[in-house]
Write a protein that holds these residues in place. Structure first.
Motif, mmCIF file in Angstrom:
data_model
loop_
_atom_site.group_PDB
_atom_site.id
_atom_site.type_symbol
_atom_site.label_atom_id
_atom_site.label_comp_id
_atom_site.label_asym_id
_atom_site.label_seq_id
_atom_site.Cartn_x
_atom_site.Cartn_y
_atom_site.Cartn_z
ATOM 1 N N UNK A 78 -15.499 -9.763 3.504
ATOM 2 C CA UNK A 78 -15.797 -9.413 2.572
ATOM 3 C C UNK A 78 -14.950 -8.381 2.500
ATOM 4 N N UNK A 79 -13.673 -8.814 1.507
ATOM 5 C CA UNK A 79 -12.606 -7.046 1.877
ATOM 6 C C UNK A 79 -12.707 -5.538 -0.003
ATOM 7 N N UNK A 80 -12.569 -5.397 -0.096
ATOM 8 C CA UNK A 80 -12.008 -4.480 -1.671
ATOM 9 C C UNK A 80 -10.884 -5.020 -1.996
ATOM 10 N N UNK A 81 -10.984 -5.660 -2.628
ATOM 11 C CA UNK A 81 -9.612 -6.538 -3.791
ATOM 12 C C UNK A 81 -8.590 -5.342 -4.441
ATOM 13 N N UNK A 82 -7.052 -6.420 -4.849
ATOM 14 C CA UNK A 82 -6.461 -5.123 -4.511
ATOM 15 C C UNK A 82 -6.725 -4.774 -6.140
ATOM 16 N N UNK A 87 1.535 -4.980 -5.491
ATOM 17 C CA UNK A 87 2.777 -6.523 -5.424
ATOM 18 C C UNK A 87 2.332 -7.357 -5.730
ATOM 19 N N UNK A 88 3.327 -7.337 -5.915
ATOM 20 C CA UNK A 88 3.391 -9.211 -7.192
ATOM 21 C C UNK A 88 4.337 -10.194 -6.037
ATOM 22 N N UNK A 210 -3.879 -1.343 3.563
ATOM 23 C CA UNK A 210 -2.886 -2.114 1.974
ATOM 24 C C UNK A 210 -3.562 -2.992 1.599
ATOM 25 N N UNK A 211 -2.780 -3.458 0.343
ATOM 26 C CA UNK A 211 -3.089 -4.445 -0.366
ATOM 27 C C UNK A 211 -2.178 -5.455 -0.304
ATOM 28 N N UNK A 212 -1.023 -5.109 0.357
ATOM 29 C CA UNK A 212 0.144 -6.400 0.361
ATOM 30 C C UNK A 212 0.772 -7.087 -0.999
ATOM 31 N N UNK A 213 -0.535 -8.050 -1.275
ATOM 32 C CA UNK A 213 -0.591 -8.690 -2.817
ATOM 33 C C UNK A 213 -1.246 -9.024 -3.698
ATOM 34 N N UNK A 217 -5.839 -14.536 -2.655
ATOM 35 C CA UNK A 217 -6.137 -16.292 -1.846
ATOM 36 C C UNK A 217 -5.435 -15.967 -1.202
ATOM 37 N N UNK A 218 -4.315 -14.757 -0.895
ATOM 38 C CA UNK A 218 -2.866 -14.562 -0.071
ATOM 39 C C UNK A 218 -3.191 -14.018 0.791
ATOM 40 N N UNK A 219 -4.255 -12.493 0.948
ATOM 41 C CA UNK A 219 -4.815 -12.211 1.742
ATOM 42 C C UNK A 219 -5.754 -12.964 2.889
ATOM 43 N N UNK A 220 -7.166 -13.360 1.873
ATOM 44 C CA UNK A 220 -8.199 -13.604 2.505
ATOM 45 C C UNK A 220 -8.108 -14.473 3.864
ATOM 46 N N UNK A 221 -7.019 -15.247 3.712
ATOM 47 C CA UNK A 221 -7.420 -15.728 5.371
ATOM 48 C C UNK A 221 -6.745 -14.687 5.973
#
Length: 346
Positions: A78-82, A87-88, A210-213, A217-221
């Protein structure tokens, strides 16, 4: 951690010959499909970075990657979404151009990480984002079954290599570890009670900011890898805080089974379960066995904890209480199966 939904991909196998994407092997050097030789593995990046520096890594990573295809839901911690401003781009081939590089660098320096570790960790983070895009796209192959899709999406060796590099900084700073479900403020609540959850570890604090992207779906893993490494470091009591119960969540489907294995090896690892409810003024309270709201109510049994939470929601939840609406809504289907008269009117 925000509520973590199970991956429920249901792609059907199609008849006829189809080429399957090469599934990466386990281990730090794995994670790059054989049919994409121009893409470096995480271990290769680390070796090149040590010998030739970041510029050489950037040149080798300058590979055009296709946009991510729809890969189905991702079971994630469970995370706070971007935000809308996240960034895209992947930035894997130009890591220090990422808008959050100064933030990451400052947070890591403040945390006492050496410069070479900071550079390597950042490259692994952004390389992992790019690698996850590729894995997600490949896992959309309809010739793969649901379990194969999940396994492929979860095989990001860049994220595992990050844990190999800085995973010791996932150790807790208090005598007790905390796991949680039902919204990020539950983690804050657990921390205020004197326990350490993932995002309050030394490394978790950095990654959490960090938001990263923009594509979650690219960060959840990444968070799943961090969560697994965090749980594996349990050495004593673990407190589990539940505001909602989802049997398909990462907490129940991944973290707790890991802890059961650790418990067999180390009897000092015990579980204490806390059922929670949020009052109309936003305060988080725990539910006692006689269904009163109190400051501390812990149970040694998961089933007892969930039962208490169910009964409190069935008897006392006020649908006008918007602070508890999300947790009640997420459990509503399960409550309906228990013949909840409120749920029947939905």
């Amino acid at each position: 951690m925000q509520d973590r939904k199970q991956d429920v991909s249901t792609g059907q196998r199609q008849s006829g010959e189809r080429r399957r994407p090469a599934l990466p092997e386990h281990g730090a050097a794995a994670g790059v499909a054989a049919h994409l030789p121009e893409v470096m593995s995480s271990a290769e990046v680390m070796a090149l970075q040590r010998s030739a520096g970041n510029a050489a890594v950037a040149r080798r990573l300058a590979v055009r990657r296709p946009a991510a295809a729809g890969a189905g839901p991702v079971r994630a911690v469970q995370r706070r979404k971007p935000s809308a401003n996240a960034p895209t781009e992947h930035y894997a081939d130009k890591a220090q151009d990422h808008p959050e590089w100064p933030v990451f660098q400052n947070l890591m320096k403040t945390g006492g990480f050496p410069s070479d570790v900071i550079d390597s960790a950042w490259q692994l983070l952004l390389g992992g984002v790019g690698e996850q895009d590729r894995l997600n796209q490949e896992s959309a192959d309809p010739s793969l079954g649901p379990d194969e899709r999940r396994a492929h999406r979860a095989s990001n060796s860049w994220y595992r290599e990050l844990v190999n590099l800085v995973g010791d900084h996932l150790r807790i700073s208090t005598p007790t570890m905390a796991l949680w479900s039902g919204g990020f403020d539950v983690s804050v609540y657990a921390h205020a009670k004197g326990h350490t959850s993932l995002e309050f570890t030394r490394l978790g604090k950095v990654v959490d900011q960090l938001e990263l992207h923009a594509d979650w779906k690219l960060q959840a893993p990444l968070w799943n890898v961090l969560s697994r490494a965090f749980v594996e470091r349990a050495t004593g009591p673990v407190h589990v805080f539940l505001r909602a119960y989802n049997p398909d969540s990462v907490l129940i489907a991944q973290e707790i089974p890991q802890l059961r294995i650790i418990q067999r090896l180390n009897p000092a690892v015990t579980l204490r379960w806390h059922p929670l409810y949020t009052t109309p003024d936003g305060a988080i309270k725990e539910i006692s066995q006689d269904l009163r709201l109190t400051d501390d109510a812990a149970y040694s049994s998961r089933d007892k904890c969930v039962s208490v939470m169910y009964h409190y929601l069935l008897r006392f939840h006020d649908e006008k209480n918007g602070k508890a609406a999300m947790a009640y809504g997420e459990m509503n289907e399960l409550l309906a199966k228990n013949v909840n008269p409120k749920a029947e009117t939905k």
